[in-house]
Scaffold this motif. Structure first.
Motif, PDB file in Angstrom:
ATOM      1  N   TYR A 127      33.734  57.868  52.322  1.00  0.00           N
ATOM      2  CA  TYR A 127      34.006  58.708  53.116  1.00  0.00           C
ATOM      3  C   TYR A 127      34.560  60.097  53.012  1.00  0.00           C
ATOM      4  O   TYR A 127      34.465  61.031  53.747  1.00  0.00           O
ATOM      5  CB  TYR A 127      35.339  57.865  54.185  1.00  0.00           C
ATOM      6  CG  TYR A 127      34.653  56.955  55.102  1.00  0.00           C
ATOM      7  CD1 TYR A 127      33.563  56.401  55.164  1.00  0.00           C
ATOM      8  CD2 TYR A 127      35.853  56.412  56.001  1.00  0.00           C
ATOM      9  CE1 TYR A 127      32.993  55.418  55.925  1.00  0.00           C
ATOM     10  CE2 TYR A 127      35.350  55.226  56.819  1.00  0.00           C
ATOM     11  CZ  TYR A 127      33.921  54.798  56.947  1.00  0.00           C
ATOM     12  OH  TYR A 127      33.679  53.898  57.879  1.00  0.00           O
ATOM     13  N   PRO A 128      35.140  60.195  51.806  1.00  0.00           N
ATOM     14  CA  PRO A 128      35.465  61.437  51.278  1.00  0.00           C
ATOM     15  C   PRO A 128      34.084  62.280  51.205  1.00  0.00           C
ATOM     16  O   PRO A 128      34.342  63.462  51.248  1.00  0.00           O
ATOM     17  CB  PRO A 128      35.924  61.076  49.755  1.00  0.00           C
ATOM     18  CG  PRO A 128      36.381  59.729  49.728  1.00  0.00           C
ATOM     19  CD  PRO A 128      35.446  58.970  50.893  1.00  0.00           C
ATOM     20  N   PHE A 129      32.868  61.649  50.770  1.00  0.00           N
ATOM     21  CA  PHE A 129      31.583  62.635  50.996  1.00  0.00           C
ATOM     22  C   PHE A 129      31.494  62.937  52.169  1.00  0.00           C
ATOM     23  O   PHE A 129      30.861  63.958  52.478  1.00  0.00           O
ATOM     24  CB  PHE A 129      30.422  61.514  50.279  1.00  0.00           C
ATOM     25  CG  PHE A 129      30.835  61.384  48.878  1.00  0.00           C
ATOM     26  CD1 PHE A 129      31.624  61.739  48.003  1.00  0.00           C
ATOM     27  CD2 PHE A 129      30.135  60.076  48.523  1.00  0.00           C
ATOM     28  CE1 PHE A 129      31.923  61.462  46.816  1.00  0.00           C
ATOM     29  CE2 PHE A 129      30.241  59.700  47.262  1.00  0.00           C
ATOM     30  CZ  PHE A 129      30.982  60.434  46.275  1.00  0.00           C
ATOM     31  N   LEU A 130      31.607  62.184  53.110  1.00  0.00           N
ATOM     32  CA  LEU A 130      31.283  62.484  54.756  1.00  0.00           C
ATOM     33  C   LEU A 130      32.321  63.607  55.195  1.00  0.00           C
ATOM     34  O   LEU A 130      31.950  64.267  56.072  1.00  0.00           O
ATOM     35  CB  LEU A 130      31.489  61.209  55.536  1.00  0.00           C
ATOM     36  CG  LEU A 130      30.289  60.391  55.194  1.00  0.00           C
ATOM     37  CD1 LEU A 130      30.606  59.099  56.045  1.00  0.00           C
ATOM     38  CD2 LEU A 130      28.995  60.612  55.498  1.00  0.00           C
ATOM     39  N   ASN A 131      33.349  63.533  54.514  1.00  0.00           N
ATOM     40  CA  ASN A 131      34.354  64.546  55.110  1.00  0.00           C
ATOM     41  C   ASN A 131      34.404  65.951  54.461  1.00  0.00           C
ATOM     42  O   ASN A 131      35.318  66.945  54.563  1.00  0.00           O
ATOM     43  CB  ASN A 131      35.893  63.940  54.565  1.00  0.00           C
ATOM     44  CG  ASN A 131      36.840  64.603  55.809  1.00  0.00           C
ATOM     45  OD1 ASN A 131      37.026  64.765  56.700  1.00  0.00           O
ATOM     46  ND2 ASN A 131      38.068  64.612  55.027  1.00  0.00           N
TER      47      ASN A 131
END
Length: 320
Positions: free
Chosen positions: A112-116
């Motif tokens: 999720y940090p990558f998607l954010n």
């Protein structure tokens, strides 16, 4: 057809590469080779999951990138390396014997940090797209356990963010993920459960439609002027958007709301030329059914039975 003698060296090589993942000096090469050949070995996912220290090594690769996200210092080399690790996670997420274990360990949360991220440089876009591929692999197989897990996380807001600001390919994959969530009854009820969720999804879809509609109008203008258009509307993206709207229209209260909020460009002939170029008649059929639902109410009454959402309660206050 490969003989047993031919298969054994390949299996030994795969096992050695998996073992090399736990050796820091050999890990980069192992990531490249396993990622490149992952589709040629059907049982790679169980081997990756059940080999001692392997998943931990892959997660180390992912976590090591976090400091490079803000401020943005992600290089092409680092992006390629972590994307090879993500490709192995996609293999695990896709396999029927490891998918549930993958979810139970909450592995998607590491992505999720990558998607954010919102930086549009190539390393970040590649990272987002590969991460979306892992989530896409999870939802591709119709499994309510996957949808139940995702609804308890921030995947919908993250996908909506990418649907608004990503590249065409990232937008397409994100919209596909939202579509698959909606196609599950639990996902449909969740999104239509409150005004806020309904508007969050429908507002993003509306803005996406208007962007594609602008491109469609420009194609007509350029064609009349005898010029080649710089940008054409994305048929793949339009297809997923229409399918999302169609599914939302199968919820009675949401269908009432769509009578007011469905974009005009989906009601008129704005996309007629674009849809005419498709060899797949499904999109035009979906659009016709959507417009019928808006006029007359949902055709599939069974889809209108509201079940309690993941947080309990009923369908809530979807406007009408």
């Amino acid at each position: 057809m490969a003989t047993v003698a031919q298969q054994q060296p390949q299996e030994i090589n795969i096992l050695q590469l998996v073992l090399d993942l736990t050796n820091h000096e050999k890990r980069e090469r192992a990531l490249v080779e396993l990622s490149k050949n992952r589709e040629s070995y059907a049982e790679l996912a169980p081997i990756l999951w059940h080999s001692t220290g392997t998943v931990s090594a892959i997660l180390q690769e992912i976590v090591s990138i976090y400091p490079r996200l803000t401020p943005p210092t992600l290089s092409n080399e680092a992006s390629n390396r972590v994307c090879n690790a993500l490709a192995l996670l996609q293999t695990v997420a896709s396999h029927k014997d490891t998918r549930k274990l993958f979810l139970n360990a909450h592995i998607p949360l590491y992505l999720y940090p990558f998607l954010n991220t919102s930086y549009d440089s190539k390393p970040f876009e590649y990272l987002r797209l590969t991460s979306l591929g892992v989530i896409g692999a999870l939802v591709k197989v119709d499994d309510s356990a996957v949808i139940n897990f995702l609804l308890q996380t921030e995947i919908i807001p993250l996908c909506l963010q990418i649907m608004e600001s990503g590249t065409e390919l990232s937008k397409t994959v994100s919209t596909f993920i939202v579509q698959k969530i909606l196609l599950d009854d639990m996902g449909l009820n969740y999104i239509c459960q409150t005004v806020a969720r309904f508007y969050a999804v429908s507002s993003v879809l509306n803005r996406m439609v208007e962007i594609e509609a602008k491109a469609a109008r420009m194609v007509e203008i350029e064609a009349k002027a005898g010029r080649h258009p710089n940008k054409r509307p994305s048929l793949r993206l339009i297809k997923h958007i229409i399918r999302c709207y169609l599914r939302i229209s199968e919820n009675a209260r949401a269908c009432d709301a769509l009578r007011q909020y469905l974009p005009t460009s989906l009601r008129d002939n704005t996309f007629a030329q674009t849809l005419a170029t498709s060899t797949d008649p499904a999109t035009q059929t979906w659009l016709s059914t959507l417009l019928h639902n808006i006029r007359s109410g949902p055709q599939q009454d069974a889809k209108n039975v509201h079940q309690p959402g993941p947080n309990g309660g009923g369908p809530g206050d979807v406007p009408h």
